[in-house]
Write an enzyme that holds these catalytic residues in place. Structure first.
Site, PDB file in Angstrom:
ATOM      1  CB  VAL A 530      -0.951   0.024   1.223  1.00 34.68           C
ATOM      2  CG1 VAL A 530      -1.911  -1.145   1.174  1.00 34.68           C
ATOM      3  CG2 VAL A 530      -0.161   0.030   2.522  1.00 34.68           C
ATOM      4  CB  CYS A 531       0.194   4.699  -1.092  1.00 37.33           C
ATOM      5  SG  CYS A 531       0.890   6.361  -0.988  1.00 37.33           S
ATOM      6  CB  VAL A 532       4.176   4.478   3.239  1.00 39.21           C
ATOM      7  CG1 VAL A 532       4.637   3.057   3.018  1.00 39.21           C
ATOM      8  CG2 VAL A 532       4.966   5.452   2.373  1.00 39.21           C
TER       9      VAL A 532
END
Length: 607
Positions: A530-532
């Site tokens: 996932v996008c952090v």
């Protein structure tokens, strides 16, 4: 000893109520100084002793200021004791008048009944007991001098003996009051000395600023002046409708209210009361709006700007600058309508500052409660309609002038800001209904913000153009030029500078994002991460030189803040080395250059 909340409320209520007469005394002194008609005792004294009203006014001023100082400066315990002394003095005066009335009744009606004599005697006894109770003594006889005429009457003594007993009682009472006054004549001096020493100690321990705030809290209790002004306002409305003044009652209810406000702003003390009333009214409006939007759980912690003090201070400064107290009634009504418009527009702007984060939070979190969304949307409609209606009413009353255009334009900005926030809210709600993330949503939000700023800038330019045209068609003066210059700097130049800087920042961020390579579907499927930044699944992403994957929209927002990777804090876009001046070498330009601190291959992207 701990004080309960009930005792604290009683103490605060007593502190306000017992000091309230001081402000009415100040108002009366101001009316005397302005040559108002003096009714009641002052008129009778001036006519009876053939004194000039001005001489009586000077004497009443010094006595009034002294009483006001005592009522403000005395602690609550000593203030209660002072009121006890005043009540005892009034009761002794009532006993004297009652005895005098009984003697006059005996002269006109010689055969008065025994019941009336007993009634007068019981009244004198009750007065004596009340005085002894208030003074905290068991010597009731010290206040029972006026029972002598009544005892003589009950004993069947002739009228001249009753009159002699009345004179003896009068001499005894005056002697007692004089001795009591002489005994306590140095008390004000001692209190003043104690107060001076206390202020000196406060100054040494806490500084002069704390002393100023302590004096302010002592002499300018906000609730005191609020109640004072509201009493004046309600009394003025009662006078209008009880006397049925057709010149005022027949007008629109708004004009009746402004006429009452104008009549309640004839002294500096009533003006202070008006400012406190405006502050409390603005605070009440903001409190109700916050309660309507967020409920009871989010109350408290209001900032200075959201406590109503800005509106009250603004009204005070503008009233002092325009000389409100020196104007005639009609001029005062017109000026007060403008001042109230400014205070109301400032309150509306504060309401928008409360609404904006609530509206965007509802849109970002996709809150499932329809009631919360309805409350926020209804508040948006009210904030968009209120400035338009107020501006229309102001243009109906006044002619279009430069100062009016500036005031109205600052209020209309709230409508534009609310419209922009509502549009962004609708875009976020539409994004939640999409199956895939809306990648261009950030561009649309930026476009809406930019459009709002352009409209604000256009309004500022329109006001500037109107001011310039007005200066050509009317007499030129320095005041008008100063207004135009201030408007140019704050509303035109600063808005243009902020908008241009925002455009440059975003253009730079977009250029950097577009220069980054996009991740392939194979890379994203093998990564399964996932996008952090937003913690959402990545169906599309940009790859940084340090081989980290982020949503392009999230990375663009991050680049508004800094140019380092959110994970490893390495520079995302290192600067290209500049060639020596005067030498131009044709070379193949690589999209990325290695950082000096990195090893070979680190941070280098394949062509």
């Amino acid at each position: 000893m701990e004080i309960s909340s009930r005792q604290l409320h009683i103490w605060r209520f007593s502190n306000v109520v017992l000091r309230l007469p001081s402000v009415f005394i100040l108002e009366a002194i101001h009316n005397l100084r302005r040559g108002r008609k003096i009714r009641g005792t002052v008129e009778s004294l001036a006519s009876g002793w053939e004194l000039e009203p001005h001489a009586v006014t000077i004497g009443s001023q010094f006595l009034g200021y002294f009483v006001v100082f005592l009522l403000h400066a005395l602690p609550l315990r000593m203030l209660i004791k002072l009121y006890k002394f005043i009540v005892v003095g009034l009761l002794l005066l009532a006993a004297h008048l009652l005895s005098d009335y009984s003697l006059s009744r005996e002269t006109t009606v010689p055969q008065s009944s025994l019941v009336s004599a007993v009634t007068f005697t019981l009244a004198e006894v009750v007065i004596s007991l009340t005085c002894a109770r208030l003074m905290g003594t068991k010597h009731v006889w010290a206040f029972a001098a006026y029972t002598l005429p009544q005892i003589a009457k009950l004993s069947g003594l002739p009228l001249d003996v009753q009159e002699s007993a009345h004179e003896v009682a009068q001499v005894l009472t005056l002697t007692e009051v004089t001795l009591f006054t002489l005994r306590h004549v140095l008390v004000p001096f001692r209190l003043a000395l104690i107060g001076y020493k206390t202020l000196q100690e406060y100054s040494e321990l806490y500084g002069i600023v704390s002393v100023i705030f302590a004096l302010y809290n002592r002499f300018f209790v906000p609730m005191l002046y609020l109640i004072f002004w509201l009493v004046l306002f309600v009394h003025r409305l009662y006078v209008y409708y009880s006397t049925k003044d057709r010149r005022i009652v027949g007008e629109h209810w708004v004009l009746v209210i402004f006429a009452a406000i104008a009549d309640c702003c004839e002294s500096p003390w009533s003006l202070v009361g008006l400012c406190y009333t405006v502050s409390y009214t603005a605070f009440l409006v903001l409190f109700l709006c916050k309660l309507y939007l967020k409920g009871f759980s989010s109350l408290g912690g209001e900032t200075f700007l959201h406590r109503g003090w800005t509106e009250g201070i603004t009204v005070m400064l503008l009233a002092m600058e325009t000389g409100l107290l020196e104007l005639k009634k009609l001029e005062r009504i017109l000026l007060l309508s403008v001042l109230m418009y400014i205070a109301l527009s400032s309150t509306i702007q504060s309401v928008y500052e409360i609404l904006d984060p609530v509206l965007l939070a509802l849109a970002a979190s996709n809150n499932p409660s329809p009631w919360k969304h309805f409350r926020a949307l209804s508040m948006c409609v009210a904030l968009m309609a209120a400035p338009l209606y107020l501006s229309y009413m102001l243009f109906v009353v006044f002619e279009a002038q430069l100062w009016l255009m500036i005031i109205v334009s600052s209020c209309l900005l709230t409508t534009i800001q609310t419209l922009g926030s509502l549009t962004i809210y609708l875009l976020f709600m539409a994004d939640h209904r999409r199956a895939t993330p809306w990648e261009s949503l950030d561009d649309l939000v930026y476009g809406i913000h930019a459009m709002c700023h352009v409209m604000e800038f256009g309004i500022a330019l329109s006001v500037l153009f109107y001011g310039g045209m007005e200066s050509f068609h009317s007499d030129y003066n320095l005041f008008g030029a100063a207004i135009i210059l201030i408007h140019c700097y704050f509303n035109v130049f600063q808005r243009a500078q902020a908008g241009w800087q925002s455009f440059l920042t975003r253009r730079d961020a977009v250029r950097k994002i577009n220069s980054l390579p996009s991740a392939t579907k194979g890379e994203l499927s093998s990564l399964r991460d996932v996008c952090v930044i937003c913690f959402e699944e990545m169906t599309f992403a940009k790859v940084t030189p340090c081989k980290h994957y982020f949503h392009s929209v999230c990375l663009r927002r991050w680049l508004y803040v800094q140019d380092k990777c959110p994970l490893c804090h390495k520079s995302i876009l290192p600067e290209m080395p500049q060639p020596p001046q005067g030498i131009e070498e044709p070379r193949e330009e690589l999209p990325w250059q290695p950082h000096p601190d990195l090893g070979q291959g680190d941070g280098m992207m394949a062509l």
